[in-house]
Structures are given as structure tokens and as C-alpha cells.
Scaffold this motif. Structure first.
Motif, PDB file in Angstrom:
ATOM      1  N   MET A  94     138.495  65.226 -31.736  1.00  0.00           N
ATOM      2  CA  MET A  94     137.880  63.903 -31.608  1.00  0.00           C
ATOM      3  C   MET A  94     136.780  63.912 -30.537  1.00  0.00           C
ATOM      4  O   MET A  94     135.726  63.287 -30.717  1.00  0.00           O
ATOM      5  CB  MET A  94     138.945  62.865 -31.255  1.00  0.00           C
ATOM      6  N   ALA A  95     137.024  64.627 -29.453  1.00  0.00           N
ATOM      7  CA  ALA A  95     136.015  64.732 -28.387  1.00  0.00           C
ATOM      8  C   ALA A  95     134.760  65.429 -28.909  1.00  0.00           C
ATOM      9  O   ALA A  95     133.636  65.006 -28.608  1.00  0.00           O
ATOM     10  CB  ALA A  95     136.583  65.478 -27.187  1.00  0.00           C
ATOM     11  N   ASN A  96     134.939  66.471 -29.698  1.00  0.00           N
ATOM     12  CA  ASN A  96     133.787  67.171 -30.291  1.00  0.00           C
ATOM     13  C   ASN A  96     133.014  66.246 -31.235  1.00  0.00           C
ATOM     14  O   ASN A  96     131.774  66.264 -31.249  1.00  0.00           O
ATOM     15  CB  ASN A  96     134.240  68.422 -31.040  1.00  0.00           C
ATOM     16  N   ALA A  97     133.737  65.446 -32.014  1.00  0.00           N
ATOM     17  CA  ALA A  97     133.078  64.507 -32.930  1.00  0.00           C
ATOM     18  C   ALA A  97     132.291  63.460 -32.146  1.00  0.00           C
ATOM     19  O   ALA A  97     131.154  63.125 -32.511  1.00  0.00           O
ATOM     20  CB  ALA A  97     134.118  63.837 -33.829  1.00  0.00           C
ATOM     21  N   ASP A  98     132.875  62.969 -31.064  1.00  0.00           N
ATOM     22  CA  ASP A  98     132.175  61.980 -30.228  1.00  0.00           C
ATOM     23  C   ASP A  98     130.937  62.601 -29.570  1.00  0.00           C
ATOM     24  O   ASP A  98     129.911  61.940 -29.418  1.00  0.00           O
ATOM     25  CB  ASP A  98     133.119  61.431 -29.152  1.00  0.00           C
ATOM     26  N   TYR A  99     131.050  63.863 -29.206  1.00  0.00           N
ATOM     27  CA  TYR A  99     129.913  64.573 -28.613  1.00  0.00           C
ATOM     28  C   TYR A  99     128.762  64.674 -29.613  1.00  0.00           C
ATOM     29  O   TYR A  99     127.596  64.475 -29.253  1.00  0.00           O
ATOM     30  CB  TYR A  99     130.359  65.957 -28.144  1.00  0.00           C
ATOM     31  N   ASP A 100     129.087  64.965 -30.844  1.00  0.00           N
ATOM     32  CA  ASP A 100     128.045  65.048 -31.876  1.00  0.00           C
ATOM     33  C   ASP A 100     127.319  63.708 -32.041  1.00  0.00           C
ATOM     34  O   ASP A 100     126.095  63.676 -32.211  1.00  0.00           O
ATOM     35  CB  ASP A 100     128.647  65.496 -33.213  1.00  0.00           C
ATOM     36  N   VAL A 101     128.068  62.609 -31.975  1.00  0.00           N
ATOM     37  CA  VAL A 101     127.453  61.284 -32.063  1.00  0.00           C
ATOM     38  C   VAL A 101     126.545  61.045 -30.858  1.00  0.00           C
ATOM     39  O   VAL A 101     125.405  60.580 -31.000  1.00  0.00           O
ATOM     40  CB  VAL A 101     128.529  60.174 -32.159  1.00  0.00           C
ATOM     41  N   ALA A 102     127.046  61.374 -29.677  1.00  0.00           N
ATOM     42  CA  ALA A 102     126.252  61.174 -28.458  1.00  0.00           C
ATOM     43  C   ALA A 102     124.963  61.997 -28.499  1.00  0.00           C
ATOM     44  O   ALA A 102     123.894  61.506 -28.108  1.00  0.00           O
ATOM     45  CB  ALA A 102     127.076  61.530 -27.232  1.00  0.00           C
ATOM     46  N   LYS A 103     125.054  63.241 -28.978  1.00  0.00           N
ATOM     47  CA  LYS A 103     123.846  64.075 -29.094  1.00  0.00           C
ATOM     48  C   LYS A 103     122.851  63.462 -30.067  1.00  0.00           C
ATOM     49  O   LYS A 103     121.638  63.467 -29.815  1.00  0.00           O
ATOM     50  CB  LYS A 103     124.204  65.487 -29.561  1.00  0.00           C
ATOM     51  N   ALA A 104     123.364  62.933 -31.172  1.00  0.00           N
ATOM     52  CA  ALA A 104     122.465  62.307 -32.150  1.00  0.00           C
ATOM     53  C   ALA A 104     121.767  61.100 -31.531  1.00  0.00           C
ATOM     54  O   ALA A 104     120.570  60.878 -31.771  1.00  0.00           O
ATOM     55  CB  ALA A 104     123.249  61.896 -33.395  1.00  0.00           C
ATOM     56  N   LYS A 105     122.487  60.352 -30.734  1.00  0.00           N
ATOM     57  CA  LYS A 105     121.881  59.191 -30.069  1.00  0.00           C
ATOM     58  C   LYS A 105     120.827  59.624 -29.056  1.00  0.00           C
ATOM     59  O   LYS A 105     119.859  58.909 -28.814  1.00  0.00           O
ATOM     60  CB  LYS A 105     122.954  58.346 -29.388  1.00  0.00           C
ATOM     61  N   GLY A 107     118.815  61.968 -29.502  1.00  0.00           N
ATOM     62  CA  GLY A 107     117.653  62.435 -30.255  1.00  0.00           C
ATOM     63  C   GLY A 107     116.477  61.488 -30.233  1.00  0.00           C
ATOM     64  O   GLY A 107     115.342  61.905 -30.438  1.00  0.00           O
ATOM     65  N   SER A 108     116.722  60.230 -29.961  1.00  0.00           N
ATOM     66  CA  SER A 108     115.623  59.258 -29.948  1.00  0.00           C
ATOM     67  C   SER A 108     114.880  59.237 -28.618  1.00  0.00           C
ATOM     68  O   SER A 108     113.855  58.581 -28.485  1.00  0.00           O
ATOM     69  CB  SER A 108     116.164  57.850 -30.240  1.00  0.00           C
ATOM     70  N   LYS A 109     115.385  59.981 -27.655  1.00  0.00           N
ATOM     71  CA  LYS A 109     114.770  59.994 -26.322  1.00  0.00           C
ATOM     72  C   LYS A 109     113.877  61.212 -26.170  1.00  0.00           C
ATOM     73  O   LYS A 109     113.957  62.162 -26.945  1.00  0.00           O
ATOM     74  CB  LYS A 109     115.865  59.967 -25.260  1.00  0.00           C
ATOM     75  N   ASN A 110     113.061  61.201 -25.127  1.00  0.00           N
ATOM     76  CA  ASN A 110     112.123  62.306 -24.901  1.00  0.00           C
ATOM     77  C   ASN A 110     112.224  62.813 -23.471  1.00  0.00           C
ATOM     78  O   ASN A 110     112.636  62.086 -22.566  1.00  0.00           O
ATOM     79  CB  ASN A 110     110.678  61.844 -25.145  1.00  0.00           C
ATOM     80  N   GLY A 111     111.822  64.058 -23.288  1.00  0.00           N
ATOM     81  CA  GLY A 111     111.672  64.634 -21.960  1.00  0.00           C
ATOM     82  C   GLY A 111     112.952  64.637 -21.142  1.00  0.00           C
ATOM     83  O   GLY A 111     114.032  64.948 -21.645  1.00  0.00           O
ATOM     84  N   ASN A 112     112.808  64.269 -19.873  1.00  0.00           N
ATOM     85  CA  ASN A 112     113.921  64.302 -18.939  1.00  0.00           C
ATOM     86  C   ASN A 112     115.021  63.321 -19.343  1.00  0.00           C
ATOM     87  O   ASN A 112     116.204  63.604 -19.168  1.00  0.00           O
ATOM     88  CB  ASN A 112     113.430  63.978 -17.516  1.00  0.00           C
ATOM     89  N   GLU A 113     114.617  62.189 -19.891  1.00  0.00           N
ATOM     90  CA  GLU A 113     115.593  61.194 -20.323  1.00  0.00           C
ATOM     91  C   GLU A 113     116.529  61.786 -21.384  1.00  0.00           C
ATOM     92  O   GLU A 113     117.745  61.574 -21.358  1.00  0.00           O
ATOM     93  CB  GLU A 113     114.872  59.962 -20.864  1.00  0.00           C
ATOM     94  N   LYS A 114     115.972  62.576 -22.299  1.00  0.00           N
ATOM     95  CA  LYS A 114     116.771  63.231 -23.339  1.00  0.00           C
ATOM     96  C   LYS A 114     117.676  64.298 -22.718  1.00  0.00           C
ATOM     97  O   LYS A 114     118.847  64.405 -23.080  1.00  0.00           O
ATOM     98  CB  LYS A 114     115.847  63.869 -24.383  1.00  0.00           C
ATOM     99  N   ASP A 115     117.128  65.082 -21.780  1.00  0.00           N
ATOM    100  CA  ASP A 115     117.920  66.120 -21.115  1.00  0.00           C
ATOM    101  C   ASP A 115     119.114  65.514 -20.382  1.00  0.00           C
ATOM    102  O   ASP A 115     120.233  66.027 -20.455  1.00  0.00           O
ATOM    103  CB  ASP A 115     117.057  66.911 -20.129  1.00  0.00           C
ATOM    104  N   VAL A 116     118.864  64.412 -19.686  1.00  0.00           N
ATOM    105  CA  VAL A 116     119.937  63.724 -18.951  1.00  0.00           C
ATOM    106  C   VAL A 116     120.977  63.196 -19.930  1.00  0.00           C
ATOM    107  O   VAL A 116     122.192  63.325 -19.701  1.00  0.00           O
ATOM    108  CB  VAL A 116     119.369  62.587 -18.070  1.00  0.00           C
ATOM    109  N   CYS A 117     120.524  62.624 -21.009  1.00  0.00           N
ATOM    110  CA  CYS A 117     121.426  62.074 -22.023  1.00  0.00           C
ATOM    111  C   CYS A 117     122.346  63.172 -22.579  1.00  0.00           C
ATOM    112  O   CYS A 117     123.557  62.977 -22.693  1.00  0.00           O
ATOM    113  CB  CYS A 117     120.617  61.441 -23.151  1.00  0.00           C
ATOM    114  N   ILE A 118     121.778  64.315 -22.889  1.00  0.00           N
ATOM    115  CA  ILE A 118     122.566  65.427 -23.433  1.00  0.00           C
ATOM    116  C   ILE A 118     123.547  65.954 -22.383  1.00  0.00           C
ATOM    117  O   ILE A 118     124.705  66.245 -22.692  1.00  0.00           O
ATOM    118  CB  ILE A 118     121.641  66.540 -23.974  1.00  0.00           C
ATOM    119  N   LYS A 119     123.098  66.052 -21.138  1.00  0.00           N
ATOM    120  CA  LYS A 119     123.989  66.514 -20.060  1.00  0.00           C
ATOM    121  C   LYS A 119     125.154  65.541 -19.858  1.00  0.00           C
ATOM    122  O   LYS A 119     126.287  65.953 -19.641  1.00  0.00           O
ATOM    123  CB  LYS A 119     123.227  66.674 -18.743  1.00  0.00           C
ATOM    124  N   GLU A 120     124.855  64.241 -19.949  1.00  0.00           N
ATOM    125  CA  GLU A 120     125.916  63.243 -19.813  1.00  0.00           C
ATOM    126  C   GLU A 120     126.922  63.361 -20.960  1.00  0.00           C
ATOM    127  O   GLU A 120     128.130  63.283 -20.751  1.00  0.00           O
ATOM    128  CB  GLU A 120     125.327  61.832 -19.779  1.00  0.00           C
TER     129      GLU A 120
END
Length: 182
Positions: A94-105, A107-120
């Protein structure tokens, strides 16, 4: 003749109990299978709804549909297997599935904001996996501790019986064995 009748009655009773266990197992298996099929059907419906979207919203929609299906299947499998290991595996899935959703979300960001989002998102994933594994270890430790406590209490009860003799001792030992399921 009496022995044959008694044997038949005992056999019938044993068969009755065994068929109850088999029925429960078949019912659990049917429930598990139905949950998996339902998850698959729900995924197809949700996936079809995503086709009306485009770009990142579509990616997020698809990831959410997959996540819901994975959650349902993992939960069903954990309930079916009914073990600590199965529940831990389900939580990780379930955690992996939630991670996939978070990564997809992200995707709409750019640059550092996207990097931070993925790290979070990755941090949330790592935390969820660590919590699942820690929970499994805690449950295992509690079971082990309970077993050790029961064994120690059983040894005390047997030691108390050693002070007795004859039938009283035999009764005491039998009572201790019954009490501690030995």
C-alpha cells in the motif's frame, strides 16, 4: 455392536467439525477471490474514467486507480492469509502504491519544486515501510515474551507440585498442564 455405533457417532461428529473448518476455509478463499475480482473491475471502471483526461491529470488519475486496486488486493490478501507477515507485506504494498500516486502528482511541478515533492514522497514511503517492519518486529517480540512468561509460570506451577506426592501430585501436574496447555 455398541462399539461400532459409538465409533460411527464419533466419526460423524469429527467429520461434522472438519467440514465446518473446510467450509470456513472455502468461505475465506471465496471472499478473497471476490475482493480481487472486485478490485480488478473497479480499476477498469476508474481507468476508463481517466481516458477523458490528458497530461498530468490523467497520469494522476491512472495512478490513483491503480493505488485503490492495489490497496484492495493487499488488504484482501492480508485478511485471507491472516498472518503478521502478510499484514506487513500488505502495508508495504500500500505504501508503494501511495508513493506512485505522490510521484504522479509531482509530475505537474518543475525544477526544485518537483525535486522537493519527489523527496517528500520518498520520505513518506521510507517512513511507511519502516513503520510496517517495526510493527512486525514488535508483534513478534510480544509473542515471544508471552511465550516466555507462560513457560516460566508453568515451571513455577510444576515446582509447586513437586512438594506433593501420590494422587495429589498427579492431579496438580495434570491441572498445571491443562492450565498452561502443555
Amino acid at each position: 455392536m455398541k462399539k461400532i455405533i459409538i465409533t460411527l457417532l464419533i466419526s460423524a461428529a469429527t467429520l461434522g467439525f472438519a467440514s465446518g473448518v473446510i467450509a470456513a476455509t472455502n468461505e475465506a478463499k471465496a471472499t478473497y477471490k471476490a475482493a480481487k475480482e472486485s478490485a480488478g473491475a473497479d480499476y477498469k471502471v476508474a481507468r476508463e474514467a481517466c481516458n477523458a483526461l490528458a497530461g498530468n491529470p490523467k497520469d494522476v488519475c491512472v495512478a490513483e486507480a491503480e493505488s485503490v486496486a492495489k490497496h484492495t488486493k493487499a488488504d484482501a490478501e492480508a485478511k485471507y492469509k491472516n498472518t503478521v507477515s502478510a499484514r506487513t507485506s500488505a502495508r508495504i504494498s500500500m505504501a508503494n502504491a501511495d508513493y506512485d500516486v505522490a510521484k504522479a502528482k509531482c509530475g505537474s511541478k518543475n525544477g526544485n519544486e518537483k525535486d522537493v515533492c519527489i523527496k517528500e514522497a520518498k520520505a513518506v514511503l521510507v517512513t511507511a515501510k519502516a513503520d510496517a517492519n517495526a510493527h512486525e518486529k514488535v508483534v513478534d517480540a510480544r509473542v515471544e515474551a508471552r511465550d516466555e512468561k507462560v513457560e516460566a509460570a508453568y515451571k513455577v506451577a510444576i515446582e509447586k507440585c513437586d512438594a506433593l506426592s501420590g494422587a495429589t501430585k498427579d492431579t496438580c501436574v495434570a491441572s498445571a498442564k491443562t492450565q498452561f496447555k502443555k
